[in-house]
Design an enzyme around this catalytic site. Structure first.
Site, PDB file in Angstrom:
ATOM      1  N   ASP A 157      39.989  31.260  35.572  1.00 15.74           N
ATOM      2  CA  ASP A 157      40.861  31.567  36.697  1.00 15.74           C
ATOM      3  C   ASP A 157      40.052  31.321  37.968  1.00 15.74           C
ATOM      4  O   ASP A 157      38.821  31.219  37.927  1.00 15.74           O
ATOM      5  CB  ASP A 157      41.309  33.027  36.580  1.00 15.74           C
ATOM      6  CG  ASP A 157      42.087  33.498  37.778  1.00 15.74           C
ATOM      7  OD1 ASP A 157      43.079  32.826  38.131  1.00 15.74           O
ATOM      8  OD2 ASP A 157      41.713  34.529  38.371  1.00 15.74           O
ATOM      9  N   ASP A 195      40.902  32.748  41.785  1.00 15.79           N
ATOM     10  CA  ASP A 195      40.777  33.900  42.687  1.00 15.79           C
ATOM     11  C   ASP A 195      40.367  35.149  41.913  1.00 15.79           C
ATOM     12  O   ASP A 195      41.043  35.557  40.967  1.00 15.79           O
ATOM     13  CB  ASP A 195      42.113  34.169  43.380  1.00 15.79           C
ATOM     14  CG  ASP A 195      42.580  32.996  44.214  1.00 15.79           C
ATOM     15  OD1 ASP A 195      42.179  32.916  45.379  1.00 15.79           O
ATOM     16  OD2 ASP A 195      43.336  32.162  43.684  1.00 15.79           O
ATOM     17  N   ASP A 200      40.590  37.654  35.477  1.00 14.60           N
ATOM     18  CA  ASP A 200      40.444  39.013  36.015  1.00 14.60           C
ATOM     19  C   ASP A 200      41.761  39.765  36.058  1.00 14.60           C
ATOM     20  O   ASP A 200      41.816  40.860  36.644  1.00 14.60           O
ATOM     21  CB  ASP A 200      39.834  38.960  37.424  1.00 14.60           C
ATOM     22  CG  ASP A 200      40.821  38.440  38.457  1.00 14.60           C
ATOM     23  OD1 ASP A 200      41.517  37.433  38.164  1.00 14.60           O
ATOM     24  OD2 ASP A 200      40.909  39.011  39.557  1.00 14.60           O
TER      25      ASP A 200
END
Length: 226
Positions: A16, A18, A177
């Protein structure tokens, strides 16, 4: 037998963007607050915006507006466009790699592991951000939230399946996250690792990942353990 003599168990590792590769919270907060100011709303601090990140810019703005009083549908479209324009113009002003990320990517590359980005950020924005930070060439492919068409962003398995196809197959792991990352990995049938330092909306343990790391230095040993 030492780790250096044991073949690395993954041929492809997806990330991922961000909250996983980059701390983009300052620039995303600036974009949200730009839109909120146009709506006459109070600004939010970074701590409030961080848990809103992960599901794409529209969902982030929806959460920001909900936290400051809600929004009519016709106003939402105008504010969303304003947010995107502001973000694109300032996309790399305050965004930074998380500590240890560059060294970990170097180590994966040295082992011949293909690395990719799979994000819910629009592809052209993710490409611009990584390019401005001098990181784009590290990844063999980049898949954004709009790459696979409407309805096929994470938590859909489609972006991860496409990432694997573009990489030529092989055992794959995904690092993220958010619940979108974990569910996309589960839906695609690949193991997931959550970074505890990301934009978490709650305890990392609640996301149901196969493993959790506290720092990038732990990623390669954790991948070996999987």
């Amino acid at each position: 037998m030492t780790d250096s003599l044991v073949p690395f168990p993954f041929q492809l590792v997806g990330f991922d963007l961000d909250g996983t590769l980059l701390d983009t919270s300052a620039d995303l907060t600036g974009a949200v607050n730009h839109a909120l100011a146009l709506a006459g709303r109070p600004a939010l601090d970074i701590a409030a915006v961080r848990p809103m990140i992960g599901g794409g810019a529209k969902r982030m703005l929806e959460h920001g507006l909900a936290a400051t009083g809600g929004c009519e549908a016709d106003e939402m479209a105008h504010l969303y466009r304003a947010l995107l324009d502001h973000y694109e113009a300032n996309i790399s002003a305050g965004s930074l790699p998380f500590p240890g990320m560059i060294e970990t990517l170097d180590a994966l590359d040295a082992m011949g592991v293909k690395i990719a980005v799979c994000t819910n950020k629009f592809e052209h924005l993710a490409d611009k951000l990584l390019t401005e930070l001098g990181l784009r060439d590290r990844f063999f492919t980049l898949i954004g939230g709009d790459t696979m068409g409407k309805g096929n962003a994470k938590p859909s398995a489609a972006p991860i399946h496409e990432m694997i196809r573009r990489g030529g197959g092989g055992r794959t792991a995904f690092v993220g996250d958010s619940i979108y990352d974990v569910m996309a990995a589960k839906n695609a049938g690949v193991p997931s690792i959550v970074v505890r330092f990301g934009f978490l909306g709650g305890p990392a343990e609640d996301l149901g990942a196969d493993a959790i790391i506290d720092r990038y230095e732990d990623l390669i040993p954790t991948l070996r353990a999987l």
